[in-house]
Design a protein around this motif. Structure first.
Motif, PDB file in Angstrom:
ATOM      1  N   VAL A 146      75.210  21.197  26.848  1.00 32.79           N
ATOM      2  CA  VAL A 146      75.101  19.896  26.172  1.00 32.79           C
ATOM      3  C   VAL A 146      74.929  20.108  24.674  1.00 32.79           C
ATOM      4  O   VAL A 146      75.563  19.424  23.855  1.00 32.79           O
ATOM      5  CB  VAL A 146      73.930  19.078  26.745  1.00 32.79           C
ATOM      6  N   ARG A 147      74.081  21.063  24.293  1.00 37.77           N
ATOM      7  CA  ARG A 147      73.868  21.339  22.877  1.00 37.77           C
ATOM      8  C   ARG A 147      75.157  21.797  22.209  1.00 37.77           C
ATOM      9  O   ARG A 147      75.494  21.352  21.109  1.00 37.77           O
ATOM     10  CB  ARG A 147      72.792  22.411  22.703  1.00 37.77           C
ATOM     11  N   VAL A 199      77.122  19.912  19.226  1.00 40.26           N
ATOM     12  CA  VAL A 199      77.434  20.628  17.982  1.00 40.26           C
ATOM     13  C   VAL A 199      78.934  20.591  17.711  1.00 40.26           C
ATOM     14  O   VAL A 199      79.379  20.401  16.567  1.00 40.26           O
ATOM     15  CB  VAL A 199      76.928  22.080  18.052  1.00 40.26           C
ATOM     16  N   ALA A 200      79.736  20.748  18.760  1.00 37.06           N
ATOM     17  CA  ALA A 200      81.189  20.711  18.594  1.00 37.06           C
ATOM     18  C   ALA A 200      81.649  19.338  18.101  1.00 37.06           C
ATOM     19  O   ALA A 200      82.475  19.235  17.185  1.00 37.06           O
ATOM     20  CB  ALA A 200      81.876  21.054  19.917  1.00 37.06           C
ATOM     21  N   VAL A 201      81.089  18.292  18.703  1.00 36.20           N
ATOM     22  CA  VAL A 201      81.427  16.936  18.255  1.00 36.20           C
ATOM     23  C   VAL A 201      80.978  16.737  16.811  1.00 36.20           C
ATOM     24  O   VAL A 201      81.682  16.108  16.006  1.00 36.20           O
ATOM     25  CB  VAL A 201      80.783  15.886  19.184  1.00 36.20           C
ATOM     26  N   SER A 202      79.806  17.288  16.462  1.00 34.09           N
ATOM     27  CA  SER A 202      79.307  17.170  15.093  1.00 34.09           C
ATOM     28  C   SER A 202      80.242  17.859  14.105  1.00 34.09           C
ATOM     29  O   SER A 202      80.504  17.339  13.008  1.00 34.09           O
ATOM     30  CB  SER A 202      77.907  17.784  14.995  1.00 34.09           C
ATOM     31  N   VAL A 203      80.745  19.023  14.485  1.00 36.46           N
ATOM     32  CA  VAL A 203      81.676  19.753  13.609  1.00 36.46           C
ATOM     33  C   VAL A 203      82.950  18.940  13.396  1.00 36.46           C
ATOM     34  O   VAL A 203      83.471  18.845  12.274  1.00 36.46           O
ATOM     35  CB  VAL A 203      81.995  21.138  14.200  1.00 36.46           C
ATOM     36  N   ILE A 204      83.454  18.339  14.465  1.00 40.44           N
ATOM     37  CA  ILE A 204      84.668  17.524  14.344  1.00 40.44           C
ATOM     38  C   ILE A 204      84.412  16.321  13.432  1.00 40.44           C
ATOM     39  O   ILE A 204      85.220  16.009  12.538  1.00 40.44           O
ATOM     40  CB  ILE A 204      85.138  17.058  15.737  1.00 40.44           C
ATOM     41  N   ALA A 205      83.281  15.654  13.658  1.00 43.02           N
ATOM     42  CA  ALA A 205      82.946  14.489  12.826  1.00 43.02           C
ATOM     43  C   ALA A 205      82.732  14.895  11.376  1.00 43.02           C
ATOM     44  O   ALA A 205      83.154  14.187  10.453  1.00 43.02           O
ATOM     45  CB  ALA A 205      81.693  13.801  13.364  1.00 43.02           C
TER      46      ALA A 205
END
Length: 237
Positions: free
Chosen positions: A210-211, A215-221
């Protein structure tokens, strides 16, 4: 088997137990290492986002101030243009009134009244009047209706009013554009705030998957926010 010794089976079990404990220790160390890496990535992203959010907020404020200043300048120029326009209108009304007096005297054949009216002509109107008279308006059906229709009739106040209105249009457009830039930076700040939110909640999850996903979604955003940020104009000095 010697007294106090271990049997072969017991030795095997002991070796297996030590092997399992060592494997568990290595697995735990590996997990802790992965957790540290994730924590480092999260901290790095938080630092980057904090800097970008501060820059975006600063840029938005600067463009907002620029927008207000330009629109205020446009308003001031409009006021000045209105003043010049009123002066030009008053001048035109005065010229028209003196010409009306002259024309009434002309129709009546009163040369003394005509001369008195001409004496009251303003210099600009007098030049236009002389040019109009040169067209023989009394006998020429193609003559202009009056001196104010002649190209010689100039009104500097009207010209100044037009120039001020034109400059006001430019300043207002600049102000509107600056306001748009301010809104664009605010939108980027919202994107960065979303990244901060995702990174903030990721540390509360114990499940590594989940973390990593957050983090992956945060990098994309963050990448999307940066792509929007780099194409925006720099704030005014």
């Amino acid at each position: 088997m010697a007294e106090g010794g271990l049997s072969t089976t017991e030795v095997g079990h002991e070796i297996q137990r030590h092997h399992e404990e060592r494997t568990k220790e290595r697995t735990k160390e590996e997990e802790e290492r992965h957790d540290r890496i994730i924590a480092i990535v999260e901290a790095s992203l938080l630092a980057i986002v904090a800097v970008l959010a501060a820059w975006s907020g600063y840029s938005s404020a600067k463009w907002g101030t620029e927008s207000r200043l330009k629109i205020a300048e446009a308003s001031t120029l409009r006021t000045e243009a209105s003043t010049y326009q009123l002066k030009a209108l008053e001048q035109r009304n005065f010229d028209s009134s003196t010409f009306t007096v002259w024309y009434v005297a002309f129709v009546a054949g009163n040369t003394q009244a005509m001369a008195e009216a001409e004496r009251r002509f303003t210099p600009n109107f007098h030049r236009a009047f002389d040019a109009w008279m040169a067209t023989n308006p009394a006998t020429n059906p193609n003559a202009p209706p009056g001196p104010t229709y002649m190209p010689e009739y100039q009104q500097p106040d009207a010209v100044q009013a037009a120039a001020l209105n034109s400059e006001a249009d430019v300043r207002y457009t600049q102000g509107a554009t600056a306001g748009t830039h301010s809104d664009d930076y605010v939108r980027v700040t919202v994107y960065l705030a979303t990244v901060l939110f995702l990174l903030a909640i990721s540390g509360h999850f114990r499940v590594r998957g989940v973390r990593i996903g957050l983090v992956a979604v945060s990098v994309i955003a963050l990448g999307f926010a940066v792509s929007q940020l780099v194409v925006l104009p720099l704030p005014p000095a």
